[in-house]
Design an enzyme around this catalytic site. Structure first.
Site, short mmCIF file in Angstrom:
data_model
loop_
_atom_site.label_atom_id
_atom_site.label_comp_id
_atom_site.label_asym_id
_atom_site.label_seq_id
_atom_site.Cartn_x
_atom_site.Cartn_y
_atom_site.Cartn_z
CB ALA A 13 -0.93 -0.01 1.20
CB THR A 14 3.77 2.59 1.31
OG1 THR A 14 4.51 1.42 1.69
CG2 THR A 14 2.79 2.94 2.42
N GLY A 16 5.91 -0.66 -4.31
CA GLY A 16 5.86 -1.92 -5.05
C GLY A 16 7.24 -2.34 -5.49
N GLY A 81 -5.80 -5.79 -0.75
CA GLY A 81 -7.15 -6.19 -1.12
C GLY A 81 -8.11 -5.03 -1.29
CG HIS A 239 -5.38 -10.58 -0.17
ND1 HIS A 239 -5.77 -11.08 1.04
CD2 HIS A 239 -5.13 -9.26 0.03
CE1 HIS A 239 -5.78 -10.11 1.94
NE2 HIS A 239 -5.39 -8.99 1.35
CG ASP A 240 -0.94 -7.99 0.39
OD1 ASP A 240 -1.96 -8.43 0.95
OD2 ASP A 240 -0.57 -6.79 0.46
CB THR A 241 -2.68 -11.63 3.59
OG1 THR A 241 -2.55 -10.24 3.90
CG2 THR A 241 -2.53 -12.42 4.87
CD GLU A 307 6.29 0.42 10.94
OE1 GLU A 307 5.41 1.12 10.40
OE2 GLU A 307 6.53 -0.75 10.59
#
Length: 489
Positions: A13-14, A16, A81, A239-241, A307
Site C-alpha cells: 500500500a506504499t 511496489g 485487497g 491477495h498479498d496475505t 514505527e
C-alpha cells in the site's frame, strides 16, 4: 538441472517491487530488480491510486529483467485487497481507482445494514466488517451516482486490473475477490443477494480464476514495451496475505501463522470456512487461500505502534531501542494494541501515555519503557487471539509460524513464544514475494502441490529460528493482568 526463473510483481500500500526469482533444486533466490512508490493522489476531495503510474513502473521493472537477457517462465502479481478499477467497453480505464483510505465509505456500513443486517452479511461471507470493504465501496459509489460505475463494462481488483492491462484478459482471482465481502466462501462464487443489493452482475468481473491458473500472455504492446516475449501471466494468490500464507513452511495442518509487519494478521488455514456465532462475536474473517483453503484470521495492530514512536525518536537507532527495552522493567505497563486511540494519533507516545493514565498504570518515561510496553502488549494480544483461534480451529495449534518482516524481530518472537505457550518458528521475511513465486513454480510443474512447495521453502530457509516457551508462569500472570487492564477480564 535446469534453473527456473520467474518475475513477481509485489505491490504494497506504499511501495511496489518487481522481483526476479531463480529456483535451482532446493535453492530459491530472490533479487529485487526495481522498487517504486505506489502513488496516492489527493484530488477534488478524494484519494486515488495512480494506476497508470503503477503500470508504467511494472513495465519498467519487467523491462529491466529483459535488458539482462534473462528468460523468465511467467509473471505473477499480488497486491493489497478490496480496491478495484473500472474499464469501459473499449477497454479504457474509466477513472483512477479510489484508495481504501478515501473517506467516501465513512458511515457506509451502517447505510448498507439498513437493507441487509450486519449479521446476515457476515453469515453470507464470513468477512469481518471494515468500512473500506469493497461491498461498502460499491454501495457508496451507487448511492453517490458514480458515472464510472454506471458505465463500467469490466470491474477488476487491482492485481486483476494490472493483469488485464498486461494480457488483455479479464479475470477475477479468488483470493483477492474474497476480500470484497461479496463472495460466498462455501461456493466460492458471488453471493446473488449481495450483488442484487448493489445492482451488479458477475459478468462485469470476468471469469473466476483460482491461484495457479494461467490468465494469458503478454500482449504485443507489453512485449514491445518490456522487451520480453509472449510470457505467461499466472494467477498467484493475488491477495498479498494469501501469497504470504502460501509461503508458510509448515509440515502439517497443526499450526497458526502470524504475518508480522506494520500490521499483523494472525490465523489458521482451514479446509472449510468457519462462520458461526463465535467467529462473528470475535470478528474473525474467512478469506480465500491457495488450493481452495480458507484463511481464518484476525487483523491486529502490529509494529505500527513502534514505527510511529520511532518517528518521535529520530536520533535513536532500532538496535538502541531494542537494547533499552531489554533492560527495562518487565510488565510495568500494558496496552491493548487494537484500541481505537492507537489507529492514527498525532503522537503515539502521548496516546500510550494517556492510555496508561486512564487505566491506572505507570506512564512510560523512557524509550526503553515505551518499547518494552509495545513488545509485551503485542505478545499478550497474540496470546489472546491464539486462545480465540483454539476455540475455532478444527485441528490443534501446536506451533506458530511468524512470516514477513517480523520474522527478524528476535525480542518480540521470544516474548510471543513465552506468552502463547507454544513454539514459534520463523519463516521468510520475504514471504509475500516467495509465495507469489512458488505459485508460479507450481503452475510450471516445478512443485506438484502446496505441500511440496512448502517443503521446498523449508529446505531453502537458511536463517529460520525456533523459540521455545521458557517462562510460562510469569507470562500467565502477566496475561491475567493484561486482561484486567484492557477491560477484557
Amino acid at each position: 538441472m535446469a534453473i527456473h526463473r520467474f518475475a513477481a510483481v509485489d505491490l504494497g500500500a506504499t511501495s511496489g517491487r518487481v522481483i526476479l526469482a531463480a529456483i535451482d533444486g532446493d535453492e530459491i533466490a530472490l533479487e529485487e530488480i526495481s522498487r517504486f512508490p505506489d502513488p496516492i493522489i489527493e484530488m477534488q476531495g478524494h484519494f486515488y491510486w495512480d494506476l497508470p503510474a503503477i503500470y508504467k513502473s511494472v513495465i519498467e521493472g519487467l523491462g529491466a529483467i529483459a535488458a539482462r537477457g534473462v528468460a523468465i517462465e511467467s509473471v505473477g502479481i499480488d497486491t493489497w485487497g478490496v480496491d478495484f478499477a473500472m474499464f469501459g467497453r473499449d477497454g479504457a480505464l474509466l477513472r483512477l481507482p479510489y484508495c481504501y483510505r478515501d473517506p467516501h465509505t465513512d458511515g457506509a456500513p451502517e447505510k448498507f445494514f439498513e437493507r441487509m443486517p450486519c449479521k446476515t452479511l457476515y453469515e453470507k461471507t464470513g468477512i469481518q466488517i471494515m468500512n473500506f470493504n469493497s461491498v461498502f465501496q460499491f454501495d457508496a459509489l451507487r448511492r453517490n451516482g458514480c458515472s464510472a460505475l454506471e458505465a463500467a463494462d469490466k470491474i477488476l481488483f487491482i492485481p486483476d486490473a494490472l493483469a488485464y492491462m498486461l494480457t488483455g484478459n479479464a479475470v477475477t482471482e479468488y483470493t483477492i475477490a474474497s476480500t470484497a465481502q461479496m463472495i460466498d466462501p462455501r461456493t466460492k462464487q458471488w453471493d446473488p443477494d449481495i450483488m442484487n443489493e448493489l445492482g451488479l452482475s458477475p459478468e462485469k468481473f470476468g471469469r473466476m480464476t483460482m491461484s495457479g491458473d494461467m490468465i494469458g500472455t503478454l500482449t504485443a504492446e507489453a512485449q514491445r514495451l518490456t522487451g520480453l516475449g509472449a510470457v505467461p501471466v499466472v494467477a498467484v494468490a493475488s491477495h498479498d496475505t494469501g501469497s504470504a500464507v502460501a509461503a508458510v513452511p509448515a509440515e502439517d495442518d497443526n499450526f497458526a501463522y502470524l504475518s508480522s509487519g506494520t500490521w499483523s494478521l494472525m490465523g489458521i488455514e482451514s479446509k472449510e470456512p468457519i462462520i458461526d456465532e463465535r467467529s462473528f462475536a470475535m470478528n474473525f474473517t474467512n478469506e480465500g487461500g491457495v488450493e481452495g483453503t480458507v484463511r481464518v484470521l484476525k487483523n491486529i495492530c502490529g509494529m505500527w505502534l513502534l514505527e510511529r514512536c520511532r518517528a518521535e525518536w529520530p536520533e535513536t537507532s532500532y538496535s538502541e531501542i531494542a537494547t533499552a527495552a531489554e533492560r527495562s522493567e518487565p510488565f510495568r505497563s500494558v496496552i491493548n494494541p487494537d484500541a481505537p486511540c492507537f489507529a492514527n494519533p498525532p503522537s503515539m507516545t502521548e496516546a500510550i501515555a494517556d492510555y496508561c493514565r486512564r487505566t491506572g498504570q505507570p506512564v512510560p518515561e523512557s524509550v526503553g519503557q515505551y518499547a518494552r510496553c509495545i513488545f509485551e502488549s503485542l505478545a499478550l494480544r497474540y496470546r489472546q487471539v491464539i486462545d480465540m483461534l483454539k476455540t475455532l480451529s478444527p485441528h490443534p495449534i501446536e506451533k506458530l509460524y511468524v512470516i514477513g518482516g517480523g520474522a527478524r524481530n528476535e525480542m518480540l518472537n521470544r516474548f510471543t513464544a513465552d506468552a502463547t505457550g507454544i513454539p514459534v518458528e520463523t519463516g521468510s521475511s520475504e514471504s509475500t514475494a516467495l509465495g507469489n513465486v512458488m505459485m508460479q513454480a507450481k503452475h510450471a510443474g516445478v512443485a506438484g502441490s502446496v505441500a511440496e512447495m512448502r517443503g521446498m521453502i523449508r529446505a531453502s530457509l537458511a536463517d529460520s529460528r525456533r523459540y521455545e516457551p521458557t517462562d510460562g508462569e510469569r507470562w500467565q500472570a502477566a496475561y491475567e493482568m493484561y486482561l484486567r487492564r484492557t477491560g477484557e477480564a
